[in-house]
Each structure stands twice: as structure tokens, then as C-alpha cells.
Design a protein around this motif. Structure first.
Motif, short mmCIF file in Angstrom:
data_model
loop_
_atom_site.label_atom_id
_atom_site.label_comp_id
_atom_site.label_asym_id
_atom_site.label_seq_id
_atom_site.Cartn_x
_atom_site.Cartn_y
_atom_site.Cartn_z
N ASP A 13 -10.65 2.24 -2.00
CA ASP A 13 -11.51 3.00 -1.09
C ASP A 13 -12.87 3.35 -1.69
O ASP A 13 -13.46 4.38 -1.37
N LYS A 16 -15.86 -0.89 -0.54
CA LYS A 16 -16.01 -2.35 -0.66
C LYS A 16 -16.48 -2.97 0.66
O LYS A 16 -17.37 -3.82 0.67
N ASN A 38 -2.59 -3.29 3.85
CA ASN A 38 -2.64 -2.01 3.13
C ASN A 38 -4.10 -1.61 2.93
O ASN A 38 -4.42 -0.45 2.72
N HIS A 41 -10.98 -1.31 5.17
CA HIS A 41 -12.38 -1.44 4.75
C HIS A 41 -13.29 -1.03 5.90
O HIS A 41 -13.30 -1.67 6.94
N THR A 129 1.64 2.24 1.57
CA THR A 129 1.05 2.34 2.92
C THR A 129 2.10 1.96 3.98
O THR A 129 1.81 2.01 5.17
N GLN A 221 -7.99 -3.01 -2.51
CA GLN A 221 -7.49 -1.99 -3.44
C GLN A 221 -8.50 -1.82 -4.59
O GLN A 221 -9.68 -1.97 -4.36
N THR A 236 -0.23 -1.30 -6.50
CA THR A 236 0.13 -2.20 -5.42
C THR A 236 0.79 -3.45 -6.04
O THR A 236 0.99 -3.50 -7.27
P1 IMO Z 1 -8.45 -0.51 0.08
O1 IMO Z 1 -8.60 -2.02 0.05
C1 IMO Z 1 -6.36 2.96 -1.58
C2 IMO Z 1 -2.14 2.42 -2.63
C3 IMO Z 1 -1.11 3.19 -1.81
C4 IMO Z 1 -0.02 3.37 -2.84
C5 IMO Z 1 -0.08 2.07 -3.63
C6 IMO Z 1 0.94 1.02 -3.18
O2 IMO Z 1 -8.76 0.12 1.38
O3 IMO Z 1 -9.18 0.08 -1.09
P2 IMO Z 1 1.12 -0.61 -1.07
O4 IMO Z 1 1.19 -0.30 0.38
O5 IMO Z 1 -0.02 -1.47 -1.48
O6 IMO Z 1 2.41 -1.10 -1.64
O7 IMO Z 1 0.87 0.83 -1.77
O8 IMO Z 1 -1.38 1.56 -3.46
N1 IMO Z 1 -3.08 1.57 -1.85
C7 IMO Z 1 -4.35 1.88 -1.62
N2 IMO Z 1 -5.06 2.99 -1.94
N3 IMO Z 1 -6.96 1.94 -0.96
C8 IMO Z 1 -6.27 0.83 -0.65
O9 IMO Z 1 -6.86 -0.30 -0.16
C9 IMO Z 1 -4.89 0.78 -0.94
N4 IMO Z 1 -3.92 -0.14 -0.75
C10 IMO Z 1 -2.82 0.36 -1.32
O10 IMO Z 1 -1.62 4.40 -1.34
O11 IMO Z 1 -0.36 4.41 -3.71
#
Ligand code: IMO
Ligand code: GDP
Ligand code: MG
Length: 422
Positions: A13, A16, A38, A41, A129, A221, A236
Motif C-alpha cells: 500500500d 504503487k 489480495n 492499487h 486478505t 504487496q 504473502t
Molecule cells: P498491495 O498490492 C498490504 C497482507 C495481508 C496479510 C498478508 C498475507 O495493495 O500493496 P494474503 O492474502 O496475501 O495471503 O495475506 O499480506 N497483504 C497486503 N498488505 N497491501 C497488499 O497489497 C497486501 N496483500 C497482502 O494483510 O497480512
């Protein structure tokens, strides 16, 4: 030609989506290489706000080709909802969005398994997520996955085998679930998906590079959520680092050009896991409120804290970052002082490197004066307040990489490039 890669350096977050959209006019192609829905953006322009989950953030700029690479995991139901919403707002995707045949499909039972595994972990849950990411990548690695290309060959048999295997696991976990609605929407998604161009993304990208086309890879992520180098097990299930673009698209390491590392002027994290600079006080609440720090996918409140330069240096090292991009500077506009973590204290001893385990480490801070100026309408670096320039110089000195772009608001226009000598 080489590919440039844009990556989150924190826990996701970082912004990006916004920056990929801003940079897209300089490229012919934008490609996602890992993660799945997950991701959330966010892009804002012309008074509109869009949240993309599986579709690359280059989709709004002209007729650029956007590719969903083999490293991505795709949920056809969520993809259909996302793509139809974009088409309804006048954006034609079918010709411009190519999907790798080797991308793995998130099945309805993967989502249920995600929930079941989280429930079984109790207090130790990751706080995923809930999109089935972990179980889908698990099947990929254990050679049980179903891929986009399988839709065209013997699909029903492959789907049924995977479903039966998942149902066996769910039975063992004593987990109750109802598949019928999820499955119905999912198969509608499969039909919808068939209208898109399925490609061998490794051939397509390398062919484009040979033809002199430029490619921007969009990370999802962030580095601290990487399966190998993040705060395991609170991560993740994919390689979010720079090398993930090689395996997630079929690009050789010697084809990598610039690596843009993107970070917030502070730090956030969603879900469970260690976060050394997390603030539990009024300042943390203030950052959360001013930064609207709520998840774009789950709506969950993001945990907020000061910038962590120990973690950032580590991310820059494993990613090979060549240019830095600082986001959400405006969120700190009203702060009298700003803190930055420059070391960790572990068992009373100060360390300046990222250790095996960051659980329980104490941050060591330096304090810098805030700029106390509204930056949201600034257009060029000449307008930057003195204290802001001092903050940037401090970061560059600590991190050893120049900050080339500064973001001062969510809109496409609120982006300032720095042309300072390197
Ligand atoms: P963007 O691309 C922030 C976090 C989840 C959890 C961990 C595992 O928008 O930056 P998952 O569902 O991937 O198995 O979750 O990763 N997480 C993110 N946190 N931004 C994201 O994506 C995330 N995608 C997964 O909150 O802690
Ligand atoms: P991503 O997952 O890395 O694309 O980031 P998200 O979209 O999940 O979260 C970033 C949030 O910050 C979004 O709501 C953006 O609209 C917003 N944003 C991006 N850049 C800035 C900025 O410079 N200032 C402010 N105030 N908000 C920003
Ligand atoms: Mg996000």
C-alpha cells in the motif's frame, strides 16, 4: 531494451498503483508479475477513483498493452467484476489486456481453504486478505495447480480433481462451508475470461523487448511481505522482490533496467505480524486519519508508524533499487517533528541491520523538524520547504539511493519529479 520494475519497499500500500499510472506514458507495456486480488492499487485522476486488484495499473493510459504474467494468481470471478466495472466506465480492455496461460487460477475452494487455515491458526493467524492466495500458491508449488491455459484443455476434469482434493482437506479440518454460490459466480468468470487473449507472456515480453518496446513491471504487496525475505510467517505467498519479476514474467536478470523502490514518508502494515515502528498513541491515530489508512480491498484499518530505515535499507539491498519514490509526504505536512528509525535495539544491543527475526526489536529514532507547510498544491521541487529538503537529504544519505519522485497527494497530478544531480 530492458524492463524497469516498480516495487513496494514496505508492507504494501505504498502507492504503487498511482505511480505506475503516472509512469505508464513512458512505456509501451505494463505487466503484473506476482500476487493476485489480495492487491488493491488505487488511482485517482479527473475526479475519479479506481481500485485495481488483478489488472495492471497501466490500463488507463491510452492504448498500452497490459499483461497479467505467469507469476500472478487469478480469480476469474473477481477478475470479471473488476473488468466489467472498468468496461462500464468506458475503458475497453479486451484488446489490450493479455493474460498468461501459465498464471494459476484461484479456485472457490482455495478461498475456503484460506479461511479454514486462518481459523485453525487461532491467535497466530496471519490476517490474510481471504482471497485464497496462500492455498493457490501452495498448489502451484506442490504441482497440483490449475492454470489459465487449462481452461482450453480438459478443464472440467482438472477442476474436479482439484476440488475433490480440497474438499478432502476441508473435511479433515472439520470446516463447514457452502460452495454453491461461489462456484456459480466462478464459472461465469471462466466464461468471461475466455474473451481475453491468453498468451505465453515470456514469449510476448521478450519479443517486445527485441522489437525495442519498453516494459514497466508493477509489483504488488511489498518487500517486507516477500515469502523469503519478509517478516515470515506474516507474509504473502509470493516473491514480491525484484527477482519475482524474472520468474513471474520470464525475463532474464540481465534484462532488468531501472528498479524503482517506492515507500511512504512513514510506514503502515495491514494484518498481523511484527512492526517495529508501530505507534499506539495519538500520533499513530493522526497518521491513520490524515493518510486515510484503511485497506483498499478489505477496508481494514492499517497499523501506522514512523519510517523504518533499517527495513528500507534491507529492501533496497535485496531489490537492487536504483531510484526511490517517496509517497504521501503531504500526510506529514502538519507535524512539528518527524521521527525516523535508524537502528534496532535487540537485548540491549544496538544493531543497524535487519535481523532474522524482528519480533520484539526496539526502534532507535532520530528526530527531524517537520516542514509544517501544505505541500498538496506544489508543482515543482523549487517550492519544497527547507525542512522537507533536509528530510529528503537525510533519507538519501541514510539509504544511499536518490529520491527521484515525490508524491504530495492521491491525484495523478500531485506528483513531483526531482531533477537534482546524482
Ligand atoms: P498491495 O498490492 C498490504 C497482507 C495481508 C496479510 C498478508 C498475507 O495493495 O500493496 P494474503 O492474502 O496475501 O495471503 O495475506 O499480506 N497483504 C497486503 N498488505 N497491501 C497488499 O497489497 C497486501 N496483500 C497482502 O494483510 O497480512
Ligand atoms: P498500492 O497498493 O501500493 O497501490 O497503494 P494503495 O492504493 O493500497 O494505497 C495508497 C493510498 O494512498 C491510496 O488511497 C492512494 O489514493 C493514496 N495516495 C497515493 N499517493 C498519495 C499521496 O502522495 N498522498 C496522499 N495523501 N495519498 C496518496
Ligand atoms: Mg494496496
Amino acid at each position: 531494451m530492458k524492463v524497469d520494475i516498480l516495487l513496494g519497499l514496505q508492507w504494501g500500500d505504498e502507492g504503487k498503483g498511482k505511480v505506475v499510472d503516472v509512469l505508464t506514458p513512458r512505456y509501451d507495456v505494463v505487466a503484473r508479475f506476482q500476487g493476485g486480488p489480495n492487491a488493491g492499487h488505487t488511482l485517482e485522476f479527473e475526479g475519479q477513483k479506481y481500485v485495481l486488484r488483478s489488472i495492471p495499473s497501466g490500463i488507463f493510459q491510452g492504448d498500452k498493452v497490459n499483461i497479467i504474467g505467469n507469476g500472478v494468481v487469478l480469480d476469474p470471478a473477481l477478475f470479471k467484476a473488476e473488468a466489467e466495472a472498468l468496461e462500464a466506465s468506458g475503458h475497453n480492455l479486451k484488446e489490450r489486456l493479455h493474460i498468461s496461460k501459465k498464471a494459476h487460477l484461484i479456485l472457490p475452494t482455495h478461498r475456503i481453504l484460506d479461511a479454514a487455515y486462518e481459523a485453525a491458526k487461532g491467535d497466530a493467524k496471519v490476517g490474510t486478505t481471504g482471497k485464497g492466495i496462500g492455498p493457490t500458491y501452495t498448489d502451484k508449488i506442490s504441482r497440483n495447480g490449475v492454470r489459465v491455459g487449462d481452461i482450453l484443455h480438459d478443464f472440467d476434469k482438472k477442476y474436479a480433481a482439484a476440488k475433490a482434493r480440497h474438499e478432502q482437506i476441508l473435511k479433515g479440518l472439520n470446516y463447514e462451508y457452502d460452495l454453491s454460490e461461489l462456484e456459480k459466480v466462478w464459472f461465469e468468470g471462466i466464461e468471461y475470461l475466455k474473451q481475453f487473449k491468453f498468451v505465453d507472456s515470456e514469449h510476448e515480453i521478450n519479443g517486445l523487448l527485441s522489437d525495442g518496446k519498453s516494459v514497466l513491471c508493477e509489483g504488488a504487496q511489498g518487500t517486507m511481505l516477500d515469502i523469503d525475505f519478509g517478516s515470515y510467517p506474516f507474509v504473502t505467498s509470493s516473491n514480491t522482490i525484484c527477482a519475482g519479476a524474472c520468474t513471474g514474467l520470464g525475463i532474464a536478470p540481465n534484462k532488468i533496467g531501472e528498479v524503482y523502490g517506492i515507500f511512504k514518508a512513514y510506514c503502515t502494515r495491514v494484518g498481523a505480524g511484527p512492526f517495529p515502528t508501530e505507534l499506539f498513541d495519538k500520533t499513530g491515530d493522526q497518521i491513520c486519519t490524515l493518510g486515510h489508512e484503511f485497506g483498499s480491498v478489505t477496508g481494514r484499518k492499517r497499523r501506522c508508524g514512523w519510517i523504518d530505515l533499517v527495513a528500507l535499507k534491507y529492501a533496497i539491498m535485496v531489490d537492487g533499487v536504483t531510484k526511490l519514490i517517496m509517497m504521501k509526504s503531504d500526510v506529514l505536512d502538519s507535524f512539528e517533528t518527524i521521527k525516523a528509525c535508524v537502528a534496532y535495539k535487540v537485548n540491549g544491543e544496538e544493531i543497524d541491520y535487519f535481523p532474522f527475526d524482528i519480533e520484539g526489536v526496539e526502534p532507535v529514532y532520530v528526530e527531524l523538524p517537520g516542514w509544517q507547510t501544505d505541500m498538496t498544491k506544489m508543482q515543482s521541487e523549487d517550492e519544497f520547504p527547507e525542512e522537507f529538503n533536509a528530510y529528503l537529504s537525510f533519507l538519501e544519505e541514510q539509504l544511499g539511493v536518490p529520491v527521484k519522485i515525490v508524491s504530495v497527494g492521491p491525484d495523478r497530478e500531485q506528483t513531483i519529479e526531482r531533477y537534482t544531480e546524482e
